[in-house]
Design an enzyme around this catalytic site. Structure first.
Site, PDB file in Angstrom:
ATOM      1  N   ARG A  33      14.333  13.067  -9.215  1.00  0.00           N
ATOM      2  CA  ARG A  33      14.833  12.279  -8.096  1.00  0.00           C
ATOM      3  C   ARG A  33      16.096  12.849  -7.470  1.00  0.00           C
ATOM      4  NH1 ARG A  33      15.747   5.890  -8.641  1.00  0.00           N
ATOM      5  NH2 ARG A  33      13.525   6.034  -9.134  1.00  0.00           N
ATOM      6  N   HIS A  79       4.867   9.539  -2.775  1.00  0.00           N
ATOM      7  CA  HIS A  79       6.182   9.025  -3.197  1.00  0.00           C
ATOM      8  C   HIS A  79       6.185   7.501  -3.122  1.00  0.00           C
ATOM      9  CE1 HIS A  79      10.371   9.967  -4.135  1.00  0.00           C
ATOM     10  NE2 HIS A  79      10.748   9.008  -3.286  1.00  0.00           N
ATOM     11  N   TYR A 123      10.927   4.305  16.332  1.00  0.00           N
ATOM     12  CA  TYR A 123      11.404   4.820  17.617  1.00  0.00           C
ATOM     13  C   TYR A 123      11.529   6.344  17.650  1.00  0.00           C
ATOM     14  CZ  TYR A 123      12.712  -0.050  18.422  1.00  0.00           C
ATOM     15  OH  TYR A 123      12.689  -1.405  18.561  1.00  0.00           O
TER      16      TYR A 123
END
Length: 822
Positions: A33, A79, A123
């Site tokens: 990680r 993931h 967006y």
């Protein structure tokens, strides 16, 4: 309910369970990680994002795609964590002020240096950058290992081929359980040059590699100071450098100027920096800043600090570099996953691990291409052979029942392989023209050449290195950019001048015997009577002087301590009001009082000395320049002279100016006196006890240590006894003798109630009145000339109104009278 057998129940301590579970969790977040792999420089989430975009053909040569779709693919396939963590990682890889070479090309708001968050993923649009394709190149050529994803439905690479050294180029930052990493970004061209040199030479060391990679190269520029620290960090993986903004001072009209910062240190939040600068301006921690403006635009950073007229711009800049993030310390902590373990790695380890990875990638790619071309050559050989026996092959195929039977017959009759038979039965008739046969023969030649080349690469390490070098040179040529961060060999020491921080102002400073201190503006002083200085009963001023706010005081106490106090930090109090007592800030010892006050030396070259005398007969002199400030000067005192015991105390501290001659006159309680040249007293440090000043009789003690400039004409001493007598005599009455002797008597010894000295003062100005304080509260003022001049063994004369004084509490000169005369 089914009863479980007792043997299936385990008794475990809570400590062992928590330790085991946390150990597993720590191992996961360290390896999978938070820390980057040393080979491709990527954390798992970054690798999965890039791989998912690559799989979806969301590359630099294809249109942009909504970020939300990419995040969904990553979460659903590789993931299984929160969408925010994936999107934040994706945004960071697109930010050109965080990455030297961004790996993702994002359309829309992807944040800013001001700490603004990126727009929502719905967006923004994104695709892989051109340089990111180099990380994924050759992925389909079986160059790296794959493993199953979290639900065993897909495979993902354990590491990317990484044809660019991403760990050094973009750096890394991360925190996990017990580990943290901070690897700075570097210049691609410099790293490639170092790698190419390492491939071409067997012998090299860090010093040679650092001729190519001199230091990190941060995306937003700045200045690195301290190249020796860079070398230490490259050697050990840990170190510290100074990272400074790139600034210049611009001259404006009317005597004004402005400081302009065009490059900020790496990872500094510009908005918070500007807020800090404005806080300094508003709080007036430094005088002279008129306005702070952010004039940054798409062309770059521009932070403007406009100054007032006639302000020392360099001095202000030095202060801001010291107090704000215009200059920061960057700490190397180069931790990466190497061979499945977290390790602190130096520059050489990173480069060598990357080269090992590239050798493996190139070897596996070559093996894949060799197998592919050998298989194709086998097919081409079969097709060329078919041309020579075309009629028989056609007849055999026509006799066959189906495609499978045709393949088997070809293998059986003409000794073709199954692969060749498959290619023959799938062959289209137009391919049997003369033109196509020629093409097959040319292809065979090309395949043979390539196979020989592949075999040469696999069998000859020098050839493999040459291929790697050629590919690295091509990447360097395509993606190299000039260095952005400037380098300076030494760390520049920042000296902040007092005049920059504090507006200079003339003030009156007063310090009393009991320890009340203050400064008063000239306006307040001039509007008051000098005699109206507020003080408590039995207290009186021992220091009153006009000073600048840039001056510093050295306050010495009777307990052998001193305080180094800047004048500008004294409380600004009206002349008629009481000052602030030292005990409000300092832990004073019982009975500790101010003995004398001096103006601190401005430079170390100052040779003036303070002469200190203790009650037990010790003396020393120390340079005034040694009385310097110290870290806790606002709350604690420092040692000026080490005393013999708790009962001992200083009785006098006087200033001896350099290049002037002095004599010291010592007077004891039993009227012994000794006079000798001050040059018999050596100059020593502050914490020393000093040397013997006078040989005391048992039960005797010093009551005065008087310093006389030898240029004075007829210096005198005035002293009082416990019986209310006062005596004035010439200094010549005390014979000149050697240090550490007993000296001569100054009083005639009486059989009953003999006189004992209590106070003695050096009489250098006859115009200042003498103030005698009694413990009854009565104060007597007289001029020194009113006291008769006595012989050496005279006991002096009785003080008028002695019966009203009671016991004499103190004797001093009326210093405030001089202010009235001025």
């Amino acid at each position: 309910m089914v009863n479980q057998p007792l043997e299936s129940i385990q008794e475990l301590s809570f400590e062992s369970v928590v330790g085991d579970r946390f150990g597993r969790y720590s191992k996961y977040i360290i390896q999978d990680r938070a820390l980057p792999d040393i080979r491709d420089g990527l954390k798992p989430v970054q690798r999965r994002i890039l791989f998912a975009m690559y799989q979806e053909r969301n590359t630099f040569d294809h249109p942009y795609r909504k970020s939300a779709k990419t995040v969904g693919n990553v979460i659903g396939n590789y993931h299984p964590h929160g969408d925010s963590s994936v999107y934040e990682a994706m945004v960071r890889m697109s930010q050109d002020w965080k990455n030297r070479e961004p790996l993702i090309d994002m359309h829309g708001n992807n944040g800013s240096m001001d700490g603004d968050p990126a727009a929502a993923m719905r967006y923004t649009e994104a695709r892989l950058s051109a340089i990111a394709s180099e990380l994924l190149r050759d992925l389909k050529n079986e160059t790296v290992d794959y493993l199953l994803n979290f639900d065993d439905t897909l495979e993902e690479p354990t590491v990317l081929p990484a044809r660019i050294p991403n760990l050094l180029i973009n750096g890394a930052t991360g925190i996990s359980a017990g580990y943290a990493t901070e690897i700075p970004p570097h210049n691609l061209a410099e790293v490639m040059d170092a790698l190419i040199y390492m491939l071409g030479h067997q012998n090299y060391d860090l010093a040679k590699i650092m001729t190519f990679i001199k230091a990190p190269d941060f995306p937003n520029g700045g200045i690195i100071q301290g190249l020796d620290q860079v070398k230490k960090a490259y050697e050990t993986g840990q170190g510290k450098i100074v990272l400074r903004s790139k600034t210049n001072i611009e001259t404006l009209k009317g005597g004004k100027s402005q400081i302009v910062a065009t490059e900020l240190p790496y990872d500094v939040n510009k908005a918070k920096l500007i807020q800090k600068l404005d806080d300094i301006r508003l709080s007036k921690k430094i005088d002279g800043i008129a306005e702070i403006r952010d004039e940054s635009d798409r062309n770059g950073v521009r932070v403007v600090i406009e100054l007032k007229r006639d302000v020392d711009a360099q001095g202000v800049l030095n202060y801001l570099l010291k107090q704000t993030e215009l200059q920061v310390n960057y700490h190397f902590n180069m931790v990466a996953i190497h061979q499945r373990r977290p390790m602190v790695v130096g520059l050489m380890q990173i480069l060598e691990a990357y080269l090992d990875h590239q050798r493996q990638v190139l070897t596996r790619r070559t093996e894949f291409d060799l197998r592919h071309d050998q298989a194709r050559l086998h097919i081409v050989d079969g097709l060329i052979r078919v041309v020579s026996i075309l009629d028989e092959v056609i007849a055999l195929i026509r006799r066959s029942e189906n495609k499978s039977d045709a393949k088997n017959n070809l293998v059986k009759e003409f000794d073709f392989s199954l692969e060749q038979a498959e290619a023959i039965v799938s062959l289209q008739l137009y391919r049997l023209t003369n033109t196509d046969v020629t093409a097959l023969q040319n292809e065979k030649l090309e395949l043979n050449e390539r196979i020989l080349m592949y075999q040469n690469i696999l069998n000859n390490p020098k050839t493999l290195h040459q291929v790697l070098m050629n590919e690295m040179k091509a990447i360097r040529k395509q993606y190299a950019t000039p260095r952005r961060t400037s380098l300076e060999e030494e760390i520049e020491t920042i000296n902040i001048e007092t005049h920059v921080l504090i507006p200079e102002e003339q003030v009156y400073v007063s310090v009393t015997k009991e320890g009340y201190i203050k400064r008063t503006s000239l306006r307040s002083f001039s509007s008051s009577d000098a005699q109206d200085l507020a003080s408590r009963d039995f207290d009186y001023p021992i220091f009153v002087r006009e000073l600048s706010t840039h001056d510093h005081l050295v306050i010495v106490t009777n307990k052998g301590n001193y305080i180094h106090l800047p004048v500008h930090e004294l409380p600004d109090i009206k002349w008629k009001d009481m000052g602030m007592h030292l005990s409000q800030n300092y832990q004073l010892e019982p009975g500790e009082q101010v003995l004398n006050v001096f103006v601190a030396a401005e430079t170390d070259e100052n040779q003036d000395c303070l002469v200190m005398v203790s009650r037990t007969g010790m003396i020393k002199q120390s340079r005034l320049s040694d009385f310097v400030t110290y870290r806790s000067y606002k709350t604690r005192t420092a040692t000026a002279m080490t005393l013999k015991d708790d009962q001992d105390s200083l009785i006098s501290v006087e200033l001896a100016k350099a290049n002037e001659s002095y004599q010291i006159c010592l007077i004891t309680e039993k009227s012994y006196s000794l006079r000798y040249d001050l040059n018999e007293v050596s100059t020593i440090g502050l914490k020393a006890k000093g040397i013997v000043a006078i040989k005391l009789k048992e039960g005797d003690q010093l009551i005065a240590g008087l310093l006389f400039n030898q240029d004075l004409t007829k210096p005198q001493v005035i002293a009082t006894t416990q019986r209310g007598h006062i005596k004035r005599f010439n200094l010549d009455n005390v014979p000149l003798a050697g240090r550490a002797t007993r000296g001569s008597l100054l009083l005639k010894e009486l059989k009953s109630q003999p006189h004992r000295f209590e106070f003695a003062l050096a009489l250098t100005q006859s115009k200042i009145p003498l103030i005698i304080q009694g413990d009854t509260g009565v104060t007597i003022e007289l001029m020194p000339k009113e006291v008769p001049l006595s012989d050496r063994l005279s006991n002096g004369s009785l003080i008028s109104q002695a019966d009203q004084l009671g016991q004499i509490h103190g004797v001093h000169f009326a210093r405030l009278r001089l202010l009235d005369e001025d």
